[in-house]
Scaffold this active site. Structure first.
Site: not given
Ligand code: GUN
Length: 284
Positions: A52, A96, A119
């Site tokens: 990211k 996350q 998200d």
């Molecule tokens: N863990 C697995 N996929 C994601 C996601 O798309 N966003 C976040 N914040 N955590 C994750």
């Protein structure tokens, strides 16, 4: 042989378009930025977060990574979220998941300002998704739709089967397909005759987190097979939730792992971050 849905190529194109958009925004004094919070040392989370941060750099989005130790308390994490919520420099914010076991994940998600919730996990945004009033599209399901669009695959009236009912993927994926007038079935671990239901699918989206769970006998000839899974096999190989070798013989289109849905998810996060910055500027 199936057509490979090249997520990597489509994601690169989307990021190139976003980069140009970000440059334009910056000349107007709008600076998209993303704060990424990660707690503990989950190896998969580290990899995702690094990806990211790299994407942000590529698109011209400023990013901050907050890597907190596993023993961080709920109060400490809440305090950081609240600080980032009110920081005008921060357009988008994500924590996350999964968090270490001692955290109340729901309370953390609830604390994120819905306007910065790139998200789309906050209940306000989940509700908006339900009624088709999107501020932010949930990244993985949106990535799947963008990939289908890139290949001109229209789901109108089609039998779409989603295997998996998670809040992050399965449920919002079903909604996005429904909003495009697909006929949608959600399957899960308790579904009777899962094989038979899967075999009905014109479009099969698999998000259950079980390595190579979907075998050739679960796929209708010519189906579009979308694999959201990312699993490490005992021999170390990275595989999806679909047995690719079997599925590609039957499918009309199929996503690879890696290079399919995962990279699209990340591109959609960048899109949401740009969207957050634009919306924030329009409120000022
Ligand atoms: N863990 C697995 N996929 C994601 C996601 O798309 N966003 C976040 N914040 N955590 C994750």
């Amino acid at each position: 042989m199936a057509v490979i849905l090249d997520g990597k190529a489509v994601a690169e194109k989307i990021k190139t378009e976003l980069k140009a958009q970000v440059e334009g925004l910056k000349t107007n004094g709008i600076h998209p930025s993303l704060a990424v919070v990660v707690v503990g040392d989950d190896a998969a989370s580290r990899v995702y977060v690094n990806g990211k941060i790299r994407d942000c750099a590529q698109v011209g989005i400023q990013s901050w990574e907050y890597a907190l130790p596993a023993q961080t308390t709920q109060q400490e994490l809440l305090a950081l979220v609240k600080k980032l919520n009110v920081d005008d420099e921060v357009s988008g914010l994500l924590v996350q998941l999964p968090l270490p076991a001692h955290f109340d994940e729901k309370a953390i998600i609830d604390a994120i300002d819905p306007n910065k919730d790139v998200d789309a996990f906050h209940p306000v945004n989940v509700g908006k998704i339900m009624i088709g009033d999107y501020d932010f599209l949930p990244c993985t399901p949106a990535g799947v739709m963008a990939l289908l669009d890139a290949y001109g695959i229209d789901v109108t009236g089609k039998e779409c089967v989603v295997i998996g009912r998670s809040n992050i993927v399965g449920k919002p994926q079903a909604m996005l397909l429904l909003h495009r007038s697909a006929t949608v079935t959600i399957c899960h671990s308790r579904t009777k005759d899962l094989k038979e239901v899967a075999r009905r699918a014109d479009v099969l989206v698999v998000a259950i987190g079980k390595a190579e769970f979907v075998t050739g006998d679960m796929i209708k000839e010519g189906a579009v097979v979308i694999d959201v899974g990312m699993n490490r096999r005992a021999d170390g190989k990275l595989v999806g939730d679909v047995n690719f070798a079997e599925a590609e013989k039957l499918a009309g289109y199929i996503t690879p792992v890696p290079g399919g849905v995962g990279v699209m998810t990340r591109a959609m996060l960048m899109k949401n971050t740009v969207q957050a910055a634009k919306r924030s500027a329009s409120r000022r």
